[in-house]
Design a protein around this motif. Structure first.
Motif, PDB file in Angstrom:
ATOM      1  N   ILE A  23      59.692  76.698  16.849  1.00  0.00           N
ATOM      2  CA  ILE A  23      58.313  76.237  16.980  1.00  0.00           C
ATOM      3  C   ILE A  23      58.173  74.873  16.333  1.00  0.00           C
ATOM      4  CG2 ILE A  23      55.919  76.720  16.358  1.00  0.00           C
ATOM      5  CD1 ILE A  23      56.597  79.651  16.322  1.00  0.00           C
ATOM      6  N   GLU A  24      57.543  73.955  17.056  1.00  0.00           N
ATOM      7  CA  GLU A  24      57.284  72.631  16.518  1.00  0.00           C
ATOM      8  C   GLU A  24      55.794  72.491  16.270  1.00  0.00           C
ATOM      9  OE1 GLU A  24      58.736  69.864  19.306  1.00  0.00           O
ATOM     10  OE2 GLU A  24      60.800  70.587  19.239  1.00  0.00           O
ATOM     11  N   THR A  25      55.434  71.902  15.156  1.00  0.00           N
ATOM     12  CA  THR A  25      54.027  71.718  14.840  1.00  0.00           C
ATOM     13  C   THR A  25      53.473  70.567  15.652  1.00  0.00           C
ATOM     14  OG1 THR A  25      54.415  72.485  12.606  1.00  0.00           O
ATOM     15  CG2 THR A  25      52.389  71.265  12.993  1.00  0.00           C
ATOM     16  N   GLU A  26      52.364  70.839  16.362  1.00  0.00           N
ATOM     17  CA  GLU A  26      51.709  69.795  17.130  1.00  0.00           C
ATOM     18  C   GLU A  26      50.252  69.732  16.707  1.00  0.00           C
ATOM     19  OE1 GLU A  26      52.782  69.395  21.274  1.00  0.00           O
ATOM     20  OE2 GLU A  26      53.969  71.192  21.116  1.00  0.00           O
ATOM     21  N   GLY A  27      49.511  68.830  17.291  1.00  0.00           N
ATOM     22  CA  GLY A  27      48.102  68.691  16.951  1.00  0.00           C
ATOM     23  C   GLY A  27      47.304  69.894  17.393  1.00  0.00           C
ATOM     24  N   SER A  28      46.021  69.873  17.112  1.00  0.00           N
ATOM     25  CA  SER A  28      45.170  71.013  17.430  1.00  0.00           C
ATOM     26  C   SER A  28      45.057  71.235  18.922  1.00  0.00           C
ATOM     27  CB  SER A  28      43.769  70.790  16.858  1.00  0.00           C
ATOM     28  OG  SER A  28      43.136  69.718  17.525  1.00  0.00           O
ATOM     29  N   GLY A  29      45.297  70.178  19.714  1.00  0.00           N
ATOM     30  CA  GLY A  29      45.221  70.328  21.164  1.00  0.00           C
ATOM     31  C   GLY A  29      43.801  70.419  21.668  1.00  0.00           C
ATOM     32  N   MET A  30      42.817  70.084  20.852  1.00  0.00           N
ATOM     33  CA  MET A  30      41.428  70.178  21.263  1.00  0.00           C
ATOM     34  C   MET A  30      40.762  68.817  21.088  1.00  0.00           C
ATOM     35  SD  MET A  30      40.425  73.622  19.234  1.00  0.00           S
ATOM     36  CE  MET A  30      41.520  75.027  19.159  1.00  0.00           C
ATOM     37  N   THR A  31      40.070  68.362  22.078  1.00  0.00           N
ATOM     38  CA  THR A  31      39.313  67.129  21.940  1.00  0.00           C
ATOM     39  C   THR A  31      37.868  67.487  21.673  1.00  0.00           C
ATOM     40  OG1 THR A  31      38.709  66.993  24.271  1.00  0.00           O
ATOM     41  CG2 THR A  31      40.832  66.057  23.650  1.00  0.00           C
ATOM     42  N   SER A  32      37.157  66.596  21.009  1.00  0.00           N
ATOM     43  CA  SER A  32      35.766  66.894  20.678  1.00  0.00           C
ATOM     44  C   SER A  32      34.942  67.103  21.941  1.00  0.00           C
ATOM     45  CB  SER A  32      35.171  65.755  19.848  1.00  0.00           C
ATOM     46  OG  SER A  32      35.254  64.529  20.559  1.00  0.00           O
ATOM     47  N   ASN A  33      35.271  66.346  22.999  1.00  0.00           N
ATOM     48  CA  ASN A  33      34.537  66.490  24.251  1.00  0.00           C
ATOM     49  C   ASN A  33      34.716  67.888  24.827  1.00  0.00           C
ATOM     50  OD1 ASN A  33      33.040  65.671  26.557  1.00  0.00           O
ATOM     51  ND2 ASN A  33      34.954  65.405  27.668  1.00  0.00           N
ATOM     52  N   LEU A  34      35.964  68.381  24.797  1.00  0.00           N
ATOM     53  CA  LEU A  34      36.224  69.719  25.312  1.00  0.00           C
ATOM     54  C   LEU A  34      35.568  70.768  24.436  1.00  0.00           C
ATOM     55  CD1 LEU A  34      39.985  69.460  26.332  1.00  0.00           C
ATOM     56  CD2 LEU A  34      38.011  69.567  27.847  1.00  0.00           C
ATOM     57  N   GLN A  35      35.651  70.607  23.126  1.00  0.00           N
ATOM     58  CA  GLN A  35      35.059  71.586  22.222  1.00  0.00           C
ATOM     59  C   GLN A  35      33.555  71.693  22.435  1.00  0.00           C
ATOM     60  OE1 GLN A  35      36.504  70.138  18.419  1.00  0.00           O
ATOM     61  NE2 GLN A  35      37.706  71.983  18.178  1.00  0.00           N
ATOM     62  N   ASN A  36      32.915  70.561  22.673  1.00  0.00           N
ATOM     63  CA  ASN A  36      31.473  70.583  22.879  1.00  0.00           C
ATOM     64  C   ASN A  36      31.096  71.398  24.114  1.00  0.00           C
ATOM     65  OD1 ASN A  36      30.991  69.007  20.655  1.00  0.00           O
ATOM     66  ND2 ASN A  36      31.026  67.068  21.794  1.00  0.00           N
ATOM     67  N   ARG A  37      32.024  71.525  25.064  1.00  0.00           N
ATOM     68  CA  ARG A  37      31.758  72.308  26.267  1.00  0.00           C
ATOM     69  C   ARG A  37      32.360  73.707  26.167  1.00  0.00           C
ATOM     70  NH1 ARG A  37      34.131  70.616  30.770  1.00  0.00           N
ATOM     71  NH2 ARG A  37      35.530  69.078  29.890  1.00  0.00           N
ATOM     72  N   GLY A  38      32.812  74.091  24.978  1.00  0.00           N
ATOM     73  CA  GLY A  38      33.395  75.415  24.809  1.00  0.00           C
ATOM     74  C   GLY A  38      34.738  75.548  25.476  1.00  0.00           C
ATOM     75  N   VAL A  39      35.475  74.429  25.610  1.00  0.00           N
ATOM     76  CA  VAL A  39      36.769  74.421  26.275  1.00  0.00           C
ATOM     77  C   VAL A  39      37.840  74.050  25.267  1.00  0.00           C
ATOM     78  CG1 VAL A  39      38.150  73.396  28.113  1.00  0.00           C
ATOM     79  CG2 VAL A  39      35.699  73.726  28.442  1.00  0.00           C
ATOM     80  N   PHE A  40      38.925  74.798  25.261  1.00  0.00           N
ATOM     81  CA  PHE A  40      40.008  74.552  24.328  1.00  0.00           C
ATOM     82  C   PHE A  40      41.297  74.384  25.111  1.00  0.00           C
ATOM     83  CE2 PHE A  40      36.650  76.841  22.315  1.00  0.00           C
ATOM     84  CZ  PHE A  40      36.472  76.172  21.116  1.00  0.00           C
ATOM     85  N   SER A  41      42.061  73.352  24.795  1.00  0.00           N
ATOM     86  CA  SER A  41      43.242  73.034  25.588  1.00  0.00           C
ATOM     87  C   SER A  41      44.520  73.266  24.805  1.00  0.00           C
ATOM     88  CB  SER A  41      43.193  71.572  26.051  1.00  0.00           C
ATOM     89  OG  SER A  41      43.240  70.708  24.938  1.00  0.00           O
ATOM     90  N   SER A  42      45.586  73.552  25.542  1.00  0.00           N
ATOM     91  CA  SER A  42      46.908  73.746  24.951  1.00  0.00           C
ATOM     92  C   SER A  42      47.710  72.462  25.085  1.00  0.00           C
ATOM     93  CB  SER A  42      47.640  74.877  25.680  1.00  0.00           C
ATOM     94  OG  SER A  42      49.008  74.878  25.358  1.00  0.00           O
ATOM     95  N   THR A 165      39.310  82.612  21.367  1.00  0.00           N
ATOM     96  CA  THR A 165      39.257  82.655  19.905  1.00  0.00           C
ATOM     97  C   THR A 165      40.554  82.147  19.291  1.00  0.00           C
ATOM     98  OG1 THR A 165      37.738  84.539  19.946  1.00  0.00           O
ATOM     99  CG2 THR A 165      38.950  84.158  17.906  1.00  0.00           C
ATOM    100  N   THR A 166      41.688  82.518  19.888  1.00  0.00           N
ATOM    101  CA  THR A 166      42.992  82.088  19.372  1.00  0.00           C
ATOM    102  C   THR A 166      43.121  80.574  19.413  1.00  0.00           C
ATOM    103  OG1 THR A 166      44.015  84.154  20.097  1.00  0.00           O
ATOM    104  CG2 THR A 166      45.489  82.311  19.646  1.00  0.00           C
ATOM    105  N   TYR A 167      42.686  79.952  20.508  1.00  0.00           N
ATOM    106  CA  TYR A 167      42.731  78.495  20.584  1.00  0.00           C
ATOM    107  C   TYR A 167      41.757  77.854  19.606  1.00  0.00           C
ATOM    108  CZ  TYR A 167      45.913  77.770  24.467  1.00  0.00           C
ATOM    109  OH  TYR A 167      47.023  77.691  25.250  1.00  0.00           O
ATOM    110  N   ARG A 168      40.595  78.474  19.446  1.00  0.00           N
ATOM    111  CA  ARG A 168      39.588  77.915  18.544  1.00  0.00           C
ATOM    112  C   ARG A 168      40.097  77.904  17.102  1.00  0.00           C
ATOM    113  NH1 ARG A 168      35.472  81.250  19.544  1.00  0.00           N
ATOM    114  NH2 ARG A 168      34.442  79.894  21.059  1.00  0.00           N
ATOM    115  N   GLU A 169      40.828  78.952  16.718  1.00  0.00           N
ATOM    116  CA  GLU A 169      41.313  79.062  15.344  1.00  0.00           C
ATOM    117  C   GLU A 169      42.521  78.180  15.084  1.00  0.00           C
ATOM    118  OE1 GLU A 169      41.962  83.216  14.921  1.00  0.00           O
ATOM    119  OE2 GLU A 169      39.833  83.676  14.584  1.00  0.00           O
ATOM    120  N   GLY A 170      43.249  77.772  16.135  1.00  0.00           N
ATOM    121  CA  GLY A 170      44.391  76.881  15.973  1.00  0.00           C
ATOM    122  C   GLY A 170      45.622  77.594  15.445  1.00  0.00           C
ATOM    123  N   GLY A 171      46.608  76.816  15.003  1.00  0.00           N
ATOM    124  CA  GLY A 171      47.863  77.387  14.517  1.00  0.00           C
ATOM    125  C   GLY A 171      48.931  77.355  15.589  1.00  0.00           C
ATOM    126  N   THR A 172      50.189  77.158  15.184  1.00  0.00           N
ATOM    127  CA  THR A 172      51.269  77.023  16.158  1.00  0.00           C
ATOM    128  C   THR A 172      51.533  78.305  16.924  1.00  0.00           C
ATOM    129  OG1 THR A 172      52.845  77.515  14.385  1.00  0.00           O
ATOM    130  CG2 THR A 172      52.446  75.197  14.886  1.00  0.00           C
TER     131      THR A 172
END
Length: 310
Positions: A23-42, A165-172
């Motif tokens: 497992i490699e640590t990467e960024g949260s994968g979420m942009t503020s624009n997506l979060q504001n629309r309740g969308v979380f990206s991988s 929820t898993t995407y919202r909480e983050g973590g690798t």
């Protein structure tokens, strides 16, 4: 069950790949624009390199009467569950009107349109999935379950909530967790279809299937061609084939064979006709053609079925 076995084999391969990579640590994968629309990206790099199927996007649409997606193409597939309110989805000229408890599986590579009902905006749980095995998995589920199902229990929406929820909480670990949850949702859709909960929401789709079935039943003694079926419902061969499979989960010609074998089975059990006579009455080229087709679909020969019934 063959479909479930195939998916479990792919899932086993997926687990093996998970433990073979670091497992490699990467960024949260979420942009503020997506979060504001309740969308979380991988994040794309890790997932595309190591996971055969993964959730690219996941989110919740909360009662937005203006929500509308109208696209010619998007590189992926989507599962959408209506938790509350009303929703519509349109593809291949088929309009599905959905309500609470309906779940839709859609190939976004094809032109598509979907959105909330302005008069009764929905709460929608959804995720996009893609990856090396995504097309194969989509085909397995779609062939077994079709594009639209209705669910009564909370298991499937709970899994969709968990993905978000898993995407919202983050973590690798979210890469593996959401991919496993996506597999579980897709397998569950096949299991639901086996219980008879599958539905056709568009009256035009129901009428098309009825018309095709009537045509087959009145032309059992001929070698029915695809163009004949398309002509019976006034569609081109291309659009008819896509439309029929979207409605039923199977191709038109496979459906013809299923109806003929169903009739052959009845004749074998309840008539004194020879296998050759049955083959001729159902438009098969000869007795051997019926024998091969019957065995392929039912797992036994016509003679074996007749022998068991006596």
């Amino acid at each position: 069950m063959l479909w479930l076995r195939k998916i479990r084999i792919i899932l086993l391969f997926f687990h093996q790949k998970c433990y073979d990579v670091q497992i490699e640590t990467e960024g949260s994968g979420m942009t503020s624009n997506l979060q504001n629309r309740g969308v979380f990206s991988s994040p794309g790099t890790f997932s595309s390199e190591h996971l055969p199927l993964y959730c690219e996007l996941a989110g919740i649409i909360e009662s937005n009467p203006r929500f509308l997606i109208d696209r010619v193409y998007y590189p992926g597939y989507v599962v959408m569950f209506v938790a509350e309110g009303k929703f519509f989805a349109e593809q291949f000229d088929i309009l599905h009107r959905m309500q609470a408890g309906d779940v839709m599986l859609m190939d976004l590579h094809e032109k598509h349109r979907y959105g909330s009902d302005p008069d009764d905006p929905c709460r929608l749980l959804w995720f996009h999935f893609t990856g090396r095995t995504a097309r194969e998995i989509f085909s397995l589920v779609h062939d077994a379950a079709g594009p639209l199902l209705h669910v009564e229990d909370h298991w499937l929406p709970d899994r969709l909530e968990e993905i978000v929820t898993t995407y919202r909480e983050g973590g690798t670990s979210r890469f593996y967790t959401t991919s496993i949850l996506a597999y579980e949702v897709l397998i569950r859709m096949i299991q639901i279809s086996d219980t008879g909960d599958r539905t056709l929401s568009d009256p035009r789709a129901e009428e098309l299937v009825k018309t095709v079935t009537r045509y087959i039943e009145t032309h059992m003694d001929s070698a029915i061609a695809l163009k004949e079926l398309a002509g019976a419902v006034n569609l081109s061969i291309y659009h008819f084939s896509r439309y029929f499979k979207a409605c039923t989960g199977t191709s038109p010609m496979a459906y013809v064979l299923l109806k003929k074998i169903e009739k052959a089975r009845y004749e074998l059990l309840y008539s004194s006709k020879s296998i050759g006579q049955i083959a001729a009455s159902l438009g098969f080229s000869d007795q051997s053609h019926l024998w091969r087709t019957f065995r392929q679909i039912t797992g036994m020969s016509p003679g074996m079925l007749r022998k068991r019934s006596t």
